[in-house]
Scaffold this motif. Structure first.
Motif, mmCIF file in Angstrom:
data_model
loop_
_atom_site.group_PDB
_atom_site.id
_atom_site.type_symbol
_atom_site.label_atom_id
_atom_site.label_comp_id
_atom_site.label_asym_id
_atom_site.label_seq_id
_atom_site.Cartn_x
_atom_site.Cartn_y
_atom_site.Cartn_z
ATOM 1 N N ALA A 256 0.830 -1.206 0.000
ATOM 2 C CA ALA A 256 0.000 0.000 0.000
ATOM 3 C C ALA A 256 0.862 1.254 0.000
ATOM 4 N N TRP A 261 -1.166 -1.651 -7.520
ATOM 5 C CA TRP A 261 -2.076 -2.786 -7.344
ATOM 6 C C TRP A 261 -1.477 -4.052 -7.968
ATOM 7 N N PRO A 275 -6.432 6.180 -5.978
ATOM 8 C CA PRO A 275 -6.760 4.748 -5.909
ATOM 9 C C PRO A 275 -8.257 4.506 -5.763
ATOM 10 N N HIS A 276 -8.734 3.448 -6.431
ATOM 11 C CA HIS A 276 -10.110 2.969 -6.286
ATOM 12 C C HIS A 276 -10.038 1.616 -5.587
ATOM 13 N N GLN A 277 -10.279 1.626 -4.268
ATOM 14 C CA GLN A 277 -10.056 0.437 -3.451
ATOM 15 C C GLN A 277 -10.941 -0.724 -3.890
ATOM 16 N N SER A 278 -12.208 -0.458 -4.145
ATOM 17 C CA SER A 278 -13.137 -1.541 -4.483
ATOM 18 C C SER A 278 -12.819 -2.167 -5.833
ATOM 19 N N ALA A 280 -9.691 -2.131 -7.150
ATOM 20 C CA ALA A 280 -8.279 -2.521 -7.117
ATOM 21 C C ALA A 280 -7.512 -1.942 -8.300
ATOM 22 N N ASN A 282 -5.743 2.144 -9.863
ATOM 23 C CA ASN A 282 -5.535 3.575 -9.739
ATOM 24 C C ASN A 282 -6.136 4.290 -10.938
ATOM 25 N N ARG A 315 -6.535 -6.399 2.873
ATOM 26 C CA ARG A 315 -5.841 -5.229 2.344
ATOM 27 C C ARG A 315 -6.125 -3.993 3.189
ATOM 28 N N PRO A 317 -6.439 0.166 3.584
ATOM 29 C CA PRO A 317 -6.858 1.203 2.632
ATOM 30 C C PRO A 317 -5.621 1.881 2.039
ATOM 31 N N MET A 318 -5.515 1.847 0.697
ATOM 32 C CA MET A 318 -4.279 2.304 0.072
ATOM 33 C C MET A 318 -4.076 3.812 0.211
#
Length: 470
Positions: A256, A261, A275-278, A280, A282, A315, A317-318
């Motif tokens: 992270a 990713w 970043p778009h966490q859901s 996975a 950028n 994971r 949160p990035m």
């Protein structure tokens, strides 16, 4: 909108830590600085060192007091907000916190009064010894806290007892000296020294720019930058060691921090990502070509690991981890650059005449505090979703408290801490504006411990006072 007790409990604990960590970082660094200054005063009898000691002792006392008050709250929050953690890890964490109280708090409490109020009542050796004991106490306190926190990151020396639903200690030595402790402790201590050094140098720069208290200003400016130059030179390689220790034991945090990713070869060093966490991925990412691979793998075409190597449920949160680490790292490089400039100006003999540099150092006063907070965020948010890494998830550790109650207490904490911080900043600014008091030429020490412990009649006779007011 539904309030999540897990998120709210984390916010409350994070708020408390954010406020609290400012003051131990300052106290550890300033206590060490005061010990050096008093030692120099005793060696040289240069009254300028005495003025420096007395000035910074006031600010140290203010910070120490606020730090103690805010730190007590954290111990209670283990039970009020994280009862699951307290129940499972109590046999491990409880003794470490108790040892901090029995060693550090008693040591600090026993000698702090002599340090703050005893200069006119005891001899020079005892007062200097008291200052050294306060330094030792602050260091021991940090050592126990870092031992407990590091165990939560790299747990060792325990087994889980299914019958009692608790961790049981099988090797206390391995609990304390867990795999991350011996690198995280000096990293934190150096952060405190750097924070205090830039604070001291910044106050010196403030006086230099205003052309006030010039002898005091030059000495504090020079000493602060000198200490900072040594500490930051040690901190950068040690920080690299801490990062790679995380690579070994907490790979998700490291992934992270780097912001990728997918594992990437010849990777740039990313400075900005969305970043778009859901999903996975950028959305936007900007960086310096090849530098990421060079820093991580020491080669141009090395592979920087991505967060997809970690299962989605594990994971962190990035975004907050990435930007907290970038803040800490880039501010560290800024402090290193300023320290290098100070050495260059010192060698040229223009350290006290370069007003542009003094202005830079003045603005650097809060940078150490910001970097320390950012480093703590990197460490703690990067551990998520675990409280005890690999063993206990945060969601399973949170107390069954209604979310509305937690939100209410967060509001009270935020208001209280804002007032505390405003008061501390206001009083400290007033002390700085007032400036250092003029020291007398005579020794400030009042005598020896022997006289202090004498019966009043005997002490009066030695002082030539017979008890008759006439």
């Amino acid at each position: 909108m539904t309030l999540d007790p897990v998120v709210l409990s984390r916010i409350q604990f994070g708020l408390t830590v954010t406020f609290h960590i400012i003051f131990p970082a300052m106290s550890i660094g300033l206590a060490t600085f005061l010990a050096v200054v008093e030692g120099l005063w005793l060696m040289t009898r240069d009254e300028l060192y005495l003025r420096i000691y007395r000035f910074w002792l006031v600010i140290f006392a203010l910070g120490f007091g606020v730090g103690v008050v805010s730190g007590i709250v954290l111990s209670f929050e283990f039970g009020t907000n994280f009862a699951g953690f307290a129940r499972l890890a109590g046999p491990v964490i409880g003794p470490l916190i108790a040892l901090e109280v029995l060693t550090a708090f008693f040591l600090e409490g026993g000698f702090l009064g002599i340090m703050l109020f005893g200069m006119g009542r005891v001899g020079p050796r005892l007062h200097f010894f008291a200052t050294l004991m306060v330094v030792l106490g602050t260091t021991i306190s940090a050592s126990w806290i870092l031992a407990a926190n590091s165990w939560m990151h790299t747990p060792d020396g325990v087994v889980f007892d299914a019958a009692t639903h608790q961790f049981q200690v099988v090797d206390r030595f391995r609990v304390i000296f867990n795999p991350s402790y011996l690198v995280r402790l000096p990293h934190m201590l150096l952060a405190a020294y750097i924070t205090a050094s830039f604070f001291v140098a910044g106050v010196g720069a403030y006086y230099l720019l205003r052309r006030e208290h010039l002898d005091f200003a030059r000495r504090t400016f020079s000493m602060g930058l000198g200490f900072a130059s040594i500490a930051i030179a040690l901190q950068l390689p040690l920080g690299d060691t801490v990062a790679f220790r995380m690579f070994d034991y907490q790979p998700a945090k490291f992934q992270a921090m780097e912001g990728y990713w997918d594992s990437t070869s010849s990777a740039p060093y990313l400075l900005f990502i969305t970043p778009h966490q859901s999903e996975a991925r950028n959305g936007i990412q900007l960086g310096i070509p090849f530098l990421g691979s060079i820093l991580v793998t020491r080669s141009f075409d090395g592979v920087v690991p991505g967060l997809k190597n970690t299962p989605a449920l594990n994971r962190p949160p990035m975004a907050p981890v990435f930007y907290a680490f970038r803040t800490m790292f880039l501010l560290g490089l800024l402090m290193f650059a300023v320290a290098c400039l100070s050495v260059w100006l010192r060698l040229r003999g223009s350290l006290f005449s370069a007003t542009w540099f003094q202005r830079v150092v003045q603005y650097m006063m809060p940078v150490g505090f910001i970097a320390t907070i950012a480093g703590w965020y990197t460490s703690e948010i990067g551990r998520q979703p675990w409280v005890i890494y690999g063993y206990l998830r945060t969601a399973d550790a949170v107390s069954p408290v209604p979310a509305s109650n937690i939100a209410f207490s967060i509001t009270l904490f935020a208001l209280s801490y804002a007032r505390f911080l405003a008061a501390f900043v206001g009083i400290t600014a007033r002390v700085i504006r007032k400036g250092p008091a003029v020291a007398t030429g005579a020794s400030p020490y009042g005598g020896s411990l022997k006289r202090v412990l004498m019966p009043p009649e005997q002490a009066n006779r030695l002082a030539g006072f017979d008890g008759d007011p006439s």
